[in-house]
Design a protein around this motif. Structure first.
Motif, PDB file in Angstrom:
ATOM      1  N   GLY A  45       0.837  -1.201   0.000  1.00 42.36           N
ATOM      2  CA  GLY A  45       0.000   0.000   0.000  1.00 42.36           C
ATOM      3  C   GLY A  45       0.867   1.245   0.000  1.00 42.36           C
ATOM      4  O   GLY A  45       2.096   1.177   0.096  1.00 42.36           O
ATOM      5  N   SER A  46       0.225   2.398  -0.059  1.00 39.65           N
ATOM      6  CA  SER A  46       0.904   3.696  -0.012  1.00 39.65           C
ATOM      7  C   SER A  46       0.221   4.567   1.030  1.00 39.65           C
ATOM      8  O   SER A  46      -1.005   4.539   1.164  1.00 39.65           O
ATOM      9  CB  SER A  46       0.801   4.408  -1.370  1.00 39.65           C
ATOM     10  OG  SER A  46       1.523   3.697  -2.336  1.00 39.65           O
ATOM     11  N   VAL A  91       0.678 -14.771  -1.930  1.00 46.22           N
ATOM     12  CA  VAL A  91      -0.610 -14.073  -2.024  1.00 46.22           C
ATOM     13  C   VAL A  91      -0.338 -12.626  -1.642  1.00 46.22           C
ATOM     14  O   VAL A  91       0.144 -12.351  -0.535  1.00 46.22           O
ATOM     15  CB  VAL A  91      -1.668 -14.699  -1.090  1.00 46.22           C
ATOM     16  CG1 VAL A  91      -2.926 -13.826  -1.043  1.00 46.22           C
ATOM     17  CG2 VAL A  91      -2.027 -16.111  -1.564  1.00 46.22           C
ATOM     18  N   ALA A  92      -0.587 -11.709  -2.587  1.00 47.99           N
ATOM     19  CA  ALA A  92      -0.297 -10.289  -2.350  1.00 47.99           C
ATOM     20  C   ALA A  92      -1.598  -9.529  -2.166  1.00 47.99           C
ATOM     21  O   ALA A  92      -2.454  -9.527  -3.062  1.00 47.99           O
ATOM     22  CB  ALA A  92       0.476  -9.719  -3.529  1.00 47.99           C
ATOM     23  N   PHE A  93      -1.753  -8.906  -1.008  1.00 48.48           N
ATOM     24  CA  PHE A  93      -2.914  -8.052  -0.762  1.00 48.48           C
ATOM     25  C   PHE A  93      -2.513  -6.623  -1.134  1.00 48.48           C
ATOM     26  O   PHE A  93      -1.641  -6.034  -0.488  1.00 48.48           O
ATOM     27  CB  PHE A  93      -3.329  -8.109   0.710  1.00 48.48           C
ATOM     28  CG  PHE A  93      -3.820  -9.469   1.145  1.00 48.48           C
ATOM     29  CD1 PHE A  93      -5.124  -9.872   0.862  1.00 48.48           C
ATOM     30  CD2 PHE A  93      -2.986 -10.345   1.828  1.00 48.48           C
ATOM     31  CE1 PHE A  93      -5.577 -11.129   1.249  1.00 48.48           C
ATOM     32  CE2 PHE A  93      -3.438 -11.600   2.225  1.00 48.48           C
ATOM     33  CZ  PHE A  93      -4.734 -11.993   1.932  1.00 48.48           C
ATOM     34  N   VAL A  94      -3.123  -6.070  -2.169  1.00 39.45           N
ATOM     35  CA  VAL A  94      -2.852  -4.685  -2.553  1.00 39.45           C
ATOM     36  C   VAL A  94      -3.984  -3.833  -1.971  1.00 39.45           C
ATOM     37  O   VAL A  94      -5.148  -4.004  -2.332  1.00 39.45           O
ATOM     38  CB  VAL A  94      -2.757  -4.519  -4.085  1.00 39.45           C
ATOM     39  CG1 VAL A  94      -2.520  -3.051  -4.448  1.00 39.45           C
ATOM     40  CG2 VAL A  94      -1.623  -5.382  -4.636  1.00 39.45           C
ATOM     41  N   ILE A  95      -3.594  -2.948  -1.047  1.00 37.87           N
ATOM     42  CA  ILE A  95      -4.576  -2.207  -0.240  1.00 37.87           C
ATOM     43  C   ILE A  95      -4.670  -0.776  -0.769  1.00 37.87           C
ATOM     44  O   ILE A  95      -3.657  -0.085  -0.893  1.00 37.87           O
ATOM     45  CB  ILE A  95      -4.106  -2.182   1.240  1.00 37.87           C
ATOM     46  CG1 ILE A  95      -3.860  -3.610   1.753  1.00 37.87           C
ATOM     47  CG2 ILE A  95      -5.110  -1.441   2.116  1.00 37.87           C
ATOM     48  CD1 ILE A  95      -2.939  -3.674   2.978  1.00 37.87           C
ATOM     49  N   SER A  96      -5.876  -0.323  -1.073  1.00 35.99           N
ATOM     50  CA  SER A  96      -6.056   1.060  -1.533  1.00 35.99           C
ATOM     51  C   SER A  96      -7.508   1.462  -1.330  1.00 35.99           C
ATOM     52  O   SER A  96      -8.397   0.890  -1.965  1.00 35.99           O
ATOM     53  CB  SER A  96      -5.682   1.172  -3.013  1.00 35.99           C
ATOM     54  OG  SER A  96      -5.975   2.451  -3.508  1.00 35.99           O
ATOM     55  N   ARG A  97      -7.721   2.438  -0.433  1.00 34.37           N
ATOM     56  CA  ARG A  97      -9.101   2.918  -0.211  1.00 34.37           C
ATOM     57  C   ARG A  97      -9.759   3.271  -1.537  1.00 34.37           C
ATOM     58  O   ARG A  97     -10.859   2.824  -1.841  1.00 34.37           O
ATOM     59  CB  ARG A  97      -9.084   4.162   0.690  1.00 34.37           C
ATOM     60  CG  ARG A  97     -10.406   4.921   0.704  1.00 34.37           C
ATOM     61  CD  ARG A  97     -10.357   6.181   1.548  1.00 34.37           C
ATOM     62  NE  ARG A  97      -9.457   7.199   1.060  1.00 34.37           N
ATOM     63  CZ  ARG A  97      -9.359   8.421   1.569  1.00 34.37           C
ATOM     64  NH1 ARG A  97     -10.115   8.764   2.599  1.00 34.37           N
ATOM     65  NH2 ARG A  97      -8.509   9.304   1.083  1.00 34.37           N
TER      66      ARG A  97
END
Ligand code: F1P
Length: 348
Positions: A45-46, A91-97
């Protein structure tokens, strides 16, 4: 009433909806992905979403006993050799509101096109985003969408979602039951949190803030500083509580607030840290399931929850400290300086 305040206050409802929405969506996803004994997890995430990734990765590793690491989105495509494992399933969780932050999309694209060992799962608060199109799977929490620039309920809801996923992966019913109690606990404690946070936030004699957190609470401490930076531009830093004494403690002076986001794992050492910073003039705030004699202010969290399950409860008080400090400084919490809801990156 500001959007920020409303979104902070909505967290009990948002967390309750997150429980059911995540269980339902993960049950679907789990049918089509395989988690093997050597699977690694990446949380990507960022900004706020990176600090959430840091807490979530530690929670995933503690709960599932799989290796789990947090990575800034940009490092996935700019430094993949140092960040993305090549020889194990991932398994990559890409988090972005928003689901539209450039670096999150570029990370998801990179993993899809260059890393056949990686399955990408998006976590977002918006339906049908660019991230949803790039990820193989997506968990969407539309009830935690925000109008405010600063992330509050979206942070805690997406963190909770990843903790629920961790518990579901290993069938940890005890953790799921603990997490299910959080909306009610927060509802009961929110006004006490608010009263304490208002006093701290309105105290303009405090000129800098230090947030201390260990393990998954370090990401929470980082997030606490980001809220204060975005809403008030107050100098602030985050550290592991024991690391703070190895040099950074030199910055403490009368007028420094030291806020300890303390858990059970470090309980035997926290009194020592609190007494030490107090002796150097700090205004000490502890947010913990136990009392510290050195604390000027003590925000009590319920006993009986595990450290992992308690994580989200630290956030509403620190969000409210930033909110009330912004008001005391006559700043609009909905309009942080130099910032918009989504950062778009232009390569030259
Ligand atoms: C992440 C982020 C926020 C920041 C601001 C800009 O967005 O960097 O942390 O507060 O709102 O966007 P996202 O990828 O989670 O949408």
């Amino acid at each position: 009433m500001s959007y920020t305040y409303r979104e902070i206050q909505q967290q009990p409802q948002s967390w309750a909806q997150t429980m059911s929405a995540t269980v339902e969506q993960w049950q679907q996803i789990a049918q089509s992905i395989a988690i093997r004994p050597n699977t690694h997890f990446l949380c990507i995430g960022s900004g706020t979403s990176l600090y959430l990734a840091q807490s979530a990765a530690q929670a995933l590793q503690e709960v599932t006993q799989h290796v789990a690491v947090a990575i800034p989105s940009s490092e996935v495509f700019l430094s993949p050799a140092s960040t993305v494992p090549a020889d194990v399933p991932v398994v990559a969780f890409v988090i972005s509101r928003s689901g539209t932050t450039s670096e999150a999309l570029m990370a998801a694209d990179y993993l899809r096109h260059h890393c056949s060992n990686v399955t990408v799962i998006g976590i977002t608060c918006n339906h049908a985003t660019d991230l949803s199109q790039r990820a193989q799977h997506v968990i969407t929490l539309p009830h935690a969408r925000e109008q405010s620039v600063v992330m509050t309920q979206s942070y805690t809801s997406m963190l909770l979602a990843l903790q629920i996923v961790a518990a579901l992966i290993v069938g940890n019913a005890a953790l799921l039951n603990e997490l299910a109690t959080l909306p009610h606990i927060l509802q009961e404690q929110l006004s006490a949190f608010e009263a304490a946070a208002r006093n701290i936030g309105q105290n303009l004699a405090l000129h800098d803030f230090i947030y201390l957190g260990l393990g998954p609470n370090y990401g929470l401490a980082q997030e606490a500083t980001l809220k204060l930076k975005e809403m008030t531009q107050t100098p602030c830093e985050a550290y592991n509580p024991l690391e703070f004494r190895h040099g950074p403690i030199s910055i403490v002076s009368p007028g420094t607030a030291v806020v300890l986001l303390a858990g059970l794992r470090e309980q035997s050492y926290i009194q020592d840290v609190a007494a030490d910073v107090k002796q150097h003039g700090a205004y000490v705030v502890t947010i913990a399931p136990y009392y510290s004699p050195a604390a000027d202010v003590y925000l009590s969290l319920p006993e009986g929850l595990s450290d992992i399950a308690r994580c989200a409860l630290y956030l509403p008080p620190v969000q409210l400290i930033a909110y009330y400090r912004a008001l005391a400084l006559q700043l609009n919490p909905d309009q942080p300086r130099n910032l918009s809801q989504v950062v778009v990156l232009h390569a030259s």
